[in-house]
Design an enzyme around this catalytic site. Structure first.
Site, PDB file in Angstrom:
ATOM      1  N   THR A  95      78.439 -59.079   4.568  1.00 24.06           N
ATOM      2  CA  THR A  95      78.585 -60.797   4.934  1.00 24.06           C
ATOM      3  C   THR A  95      77.451 -61.495   4.047  1.00 24.06           C
ATOM      4  O   THR A  95      76.239 -60.983   4.296  1.00 24.06           O
ATOM      5  CB  THR A  95      78.624 -61.141   6.335  1.00 24.06           C
ATOM      6  OG1 THR A  95      79.974 -60.629   6.688  1.00 24.06           O
ATOM      7  CG2 THR A  95      78.762 -63.018   6.296  1.00 24.06           C
ATOM      8  N   ILE A 131      73.944 -57.045   5.435  1.00 21.68           N
ATOM      9  CA  ILE A 131      73.980 -58.521   4.784  1.00 21.68           C
ATOM     10  C   ILE A 131      73.471 -58.434   3.373  1.00 21.68           C
ATOM     11  O   ILE A 131      72.524 -57.657   2.679  1.00 21.68           O
ATOM     12  CB  ILE A 131      72.482 -58.969   5.498  1.00 21.68           C
ATOM     13  CG1 ILE A 131      72.627 -59.124   7.158  1.00 21.68           C
ATOM     14  CG2 ILE A 131      72.132 -60.391   5.054  1.00 21.68           C
ATOM     15  CD1 ILE A 131      73.811 -60.051   7.531  1.00 21.68           C
ATOM     16  N   LYS A 132      74.562 -59.143   2.743  1.00 22.78           N
ATOM     17  CA  LYS A 132      74.434 -59.345   1.233  1.00 22.78           C
ATOM     18  C   LYS A 132      73.433 -60.511   0.757  1.00 22.78           C
ATOM     19  O   LYS A 132      73.135 -61.651   1.125  1.00 22.78           O
ATOM     20  CB  LYS A 132      75.627 -59.644   0.641  1.00 22.78           C
ATOM     21  CG  LYS A 132      76.654 -58.729   0.829  1.00 22.78           C
ATOM     22  CD  LYS A 132      78.083 -59.168   0.214  1.00 22.78           C
ATOM     23  CE  LYS A 132      77.979 -59.043  -1.368  1.00 22.78           C
ATOM     24  NZ  LYS A 132      79.351 -59.117  -1.851  1.00 22.78           N
ATOM     25  N   LEU A 133      72.514 -60.017  -0.086  1.00 23.72           N
ATOM     26  CA  LEU A 133      71.408 -60.582  -0.684  1.00 23.72           C
ATOM     27  C   LEU A 133      71.428 -60.728  -2.249  1.00 23.72           C
ATOM     28  O   LEU A 133      71.720 -59.513  -2.622  1.00 23.72           O
ATOM     29  CB  LEU A 133      70.027 -60.488  -0.258  1.00 23.72           C
ATOM     30  CG  LEU A 133      70.017 -60.515   1.256  1.00 23.72           C
ATOM     31  CD1 LEU A 133      68.605 -59.633   1.680  1.00 23.72           C
ATOM     32  CD2 LEU A 133      69.293 -62.111   1.713  1.00 23.72           C
TER      33      LEU A 133
END
EC number: 2.2.1.2
Length: 316
Positions: A95, A131-133
């Site tokens: 996400t 967690i997408k960054l």
């Protein structure tokens, strides 16, 4: 003979690049990835209407401020879609943090913690979430902090070796080097086609994969953003590949042998001294393709985040 998708799954962990539940059921990937564009697309699926209403109701309960409600509803919707996906996949959901925070380390960390909290409150442990960054210097620094807190990260919008090296040095769990968008740039720049083996995106991911294995970096390499099945098959053996629905379908309907292409067997080397911020920025600046595609990718995700928020605002 088994279809190519089945054979590929024996060599590589296949991930679905979608938030479409029915498609995920059909292709049975281990993990799934989403981004603002895919959340926007998923929000248009009639079966997801209840997820939107739940996100809006929750947002209203959190704040009286309309602007904050819009932000909260967007975060909750992304998590709601992730929760539905996790009912199907045995592995993880990725996400994404709001692309507009790509140059703000502290804000990215705060958003990541919020997304994790929403998943945790729904009974989902950290080991099922990535967690997408964006792979900016600030995004990579955020990942470095989050990884130490037990929040594992997927560094996306990665187009260059410098980005990949910095991510590994920061201890990122996983990177998503883009293949197809690199090909797009080179085709437009040089007005020519490329065979799968000489595809600049394939060459880039192969070099990153070999470098990680050579230096014993545990960071997972997950090739992403494919334009054709030729690119995918040239990366058979990569740790993971995240594939969109049209190409998953094509692979599932095609027969023919799938051969492992990535399998580093060379010498091992000591890890180098970590890059400085100045080195990172200079190397990224010197790579015109990566510099342009990173900026473009952030802008595109920001536009779709804005569209999603406009839709949510109209319902608040």
């Amino acid at each position: 003979m088994a279809d190519k998708l089945t054979q590929l799954k024996a060599l590589t962990t296949v991930v679905a690049d979608t938030g479409d539940i029915e498609a995920i059921k059909r292709y049975q990937p281990i993990d799934a990835t989403t981004n603002p564009s895919l959340v926007l697309k998923a929000s248009e699926i009639p079966e997801y209407a209840a997820l939107i209403e739940d996100a809006i109701s929750w947002a209203k309960s959190q704040s009286q401020d309309k602007a904050q409600q819009i932000i909260d509803a967007g975060d909750k919707l992304a998590v709601n879609i992730g929760l539905e996906v996790l009912k199907i996949v045995p592995g993880r959901i990725s996400t994404e943090v709001d692309a507009r925070l790509s140059f703000d380390t502290e804000a990215s960390i705060a958003k990541a913690r919020k997304l994790i909290r929403l998943y945790n409150e729904a009974g989902i442990a950290n080991d099922r979430i990535l967690i997408k960054l964006a792979s900016t210097w600030e995004g990579i620094r955020a990942a470095e902090v989050l990884e130490k807190e037990g929040i594992q990260c997927n560094l996306t919008l990665l187009f260059s070796f410098a980005q990949a090296r910095a991510c590994a040095e920061a201890g990122a769990f996983l990177i998503s080097p883009f293949v197809g968008r690199i090909l797009d740039w080179y085709k437009a720049k040089h007005n020519r086609d490329y065979t799968p083996s000489e595809d600049p995106g394939v060459v880039s991911v192969t070099a990153i994969y070999d470098y990680y294995k050579q230096h014993d970096y545990p960071t997972v390499v997950m090739g992403a953003s494919f334009r054709n099945t030729g690119e995918i098959l040239e990366l058979a053996g990569c740790d993971r590949l995240t594939i969109g629905l049209p190409l998953l379908e094509e692979l599932s309907k095609t027969e023919g042998a799938v051969v492992r292409k990535l399998n580093y067997t060379g010498e091992r080397k000591a890890k180098p001294t970590p890059m400085s911020e100045a080195e990172f920025r200079w190397e990224l600046n010197q790579d015109a393709m990566a510099h342009e595609k990173l900026g473009e990718g952030i802008r595109m995700f920001a536009v779709d985040q804005g569209k999603l928020e406009t839709m949510l605002a109209s319902r608040l």
